[in-house]
Design a protein around this motif. Sequence first.
Motif, short mmCIF file in Angstrom:
data_model
loop_
_atom_site.label_atom_id
_atom_site.label_comp_id
_atom_site.label_asym_id
_atom_site.label_seq_id
_atom_site.Cartn_x
_atom_site.Cartn_y
_atom_site.Cartn_z
N ASP A 80 14.23 -4.22 -27.59
CA ASP A 80 15.20 -3.92 -28.63
C ASP A 80 15.70 -2.49 -28.46
OD1 ASP A 80 13.18 -2.24 -29.59
OD2 ASP A 80 12.48 -3.67 -31.07
N CYS A 159 17.37 -7.12 -28.03
CA CYS A 159 18.18 -7.17 -26.81
C CYS A 159 17.35 -7.87 -25.74
CB CYS A 159 18.59 -5.77 -26.37
SG CYS A 159 19.52 -5.72 -24.82
N CYS A 173 23.38 -5.41 -23.63
CA CYS A 173 22.96 -5.63 -25.01
C CYS A 173 24.18 -5.90 -25.88
CB CYS A 173 22.19 -4.43 -25.54
SG CYS A 173 20.65 -4.10 -24.65
N THR A 174 23.96 -6.48 -27.02
CA THR A 174 25.05 -6.86 -27.92
C THR A 174 24.74 -6.41 -29.34
OG1 THR A 174 24.07 -9.04 -28.35
CG2 THR A 174 25.66 -8.87 -26.53
#
Length: 463
Positions: A80, A159, A173-174
């Motif tokens: 993350d 992520c 990543c989004t």
Amino acid sequence: MTLSVSGGTLLFTLLLISRLLENALLNAEVKEGEILPPTIHKLMKGYNKYLRPFFDNGPVSVGMSLDIASIDTISEINMDYTATIFLRQRWTDERLVFQGNKSLSLDGRLVELLWVPDTFIVDSKKSFLHDITVENRLIRIFPNGTVLYALRITTTVACNMDLTKYPMDKQTCTLQLESWGYNINDLTFHWTRGNESVSGLDTLKLAQYTVEDHYTSVSEAIYETGHYPKLVFHFELKRSILYFILETYVPSSLLVVLSWVSFWISQSSVPARICIGVTTVLTMTTLMMGARTSLPNANCFIKAIDVYLGICFSFIFGALIEYAVAHFCTLTYTESMYGHHMHDAFDDEMNGIITTIASNSNRAKRRKEANAAANAAGANAAPVEIALTPSSPSGSEPRLEAPPEVPRHWCFTVLAVLRKVLRRAMNCCHVENPHYIDNYSRVTFPLSFVMVNLLYWTYYLYF
């Protein structure tokens, strides 16, 4: 009856008090903001925040933009990242139209009296709204009814990372934004300026990463309850490998080179060479364990750093095994003559075994043929022709004619091939001088390590 009447009176009193408090709060907020004109005050008095704009006239279009203030941590263990963002949302509310040509900036606490989109971050693990010194909210109303609503949020977002090329990896990543309760028939999302709706990444400085690319997209989230609007922000992170070169790659390579020092030490110095080999093996093991502390515990894939550390460990262990082989050959070097005689005796024994088996087989066949001939002569009462040998012209020593040569049995062929293979294997393993092993290792180990490094870096950097 008296209790029911008193209960109804109490309920009515509570409702009346709550209504009076709400009106008092609204009047207090409006009185504090002297810039609010009376028309806006009247509009907000009859405003129902529980109904979205254009309730019966199609969906509300909400435009969004992001400003990335910072990306604090990117964790490979938890997969993350934690970021602080400024989320800005714009929409039009026809109930807030007023006369004028200037926008009005209101106190952030007035957001409790307005309708706002129910936007949430999809993959967020934990988030919070900054509230020092007050809640970091911004409300701005324009004369045409457009509302600007901005928030300062710190969120930890999941992520999914592919660590097969770690630490030469790139991660995408989004940050996904969706509506919680309003579907696409009630609400639509769009980026206000396309890919330029997200700012702040160009000047962002990260510890181990560099932002290579970022872009936005619009899609829909499909659930059992319906289709919901969705905005996605993608950003690509490339890991900086310099830290890992200094922390892992250079020390492991130097340990491999250190293990080669034993090739220049005399084979009679057993403690020195064993000490170098065991020390480098243990140090390499510690380095491998330390390199995995910042990685996920689940060994679901082999990472690039694991491959390199495994290669270095193999070379170090191979140098230790090389000394064991060389020392063993040194001990047997003094008995080389005895080994040579044993080799000749082994060949003689193999030849004797093959000769004995062949003679026994031929003798048995001759006996069978002689018995068969004797039986045939007895049955037919015919004289048996006796051939005279050249050594007995008088015929005093009769013998039967030699049978024709029969093909060799397959076991003879197998034994002969086995003897040749064993002889070649012994010749290949034979070392004339055990000191040549160290001489060969001084060249083969470095060359092999250089070739493996070329293949390793070419594959993981360009493929």
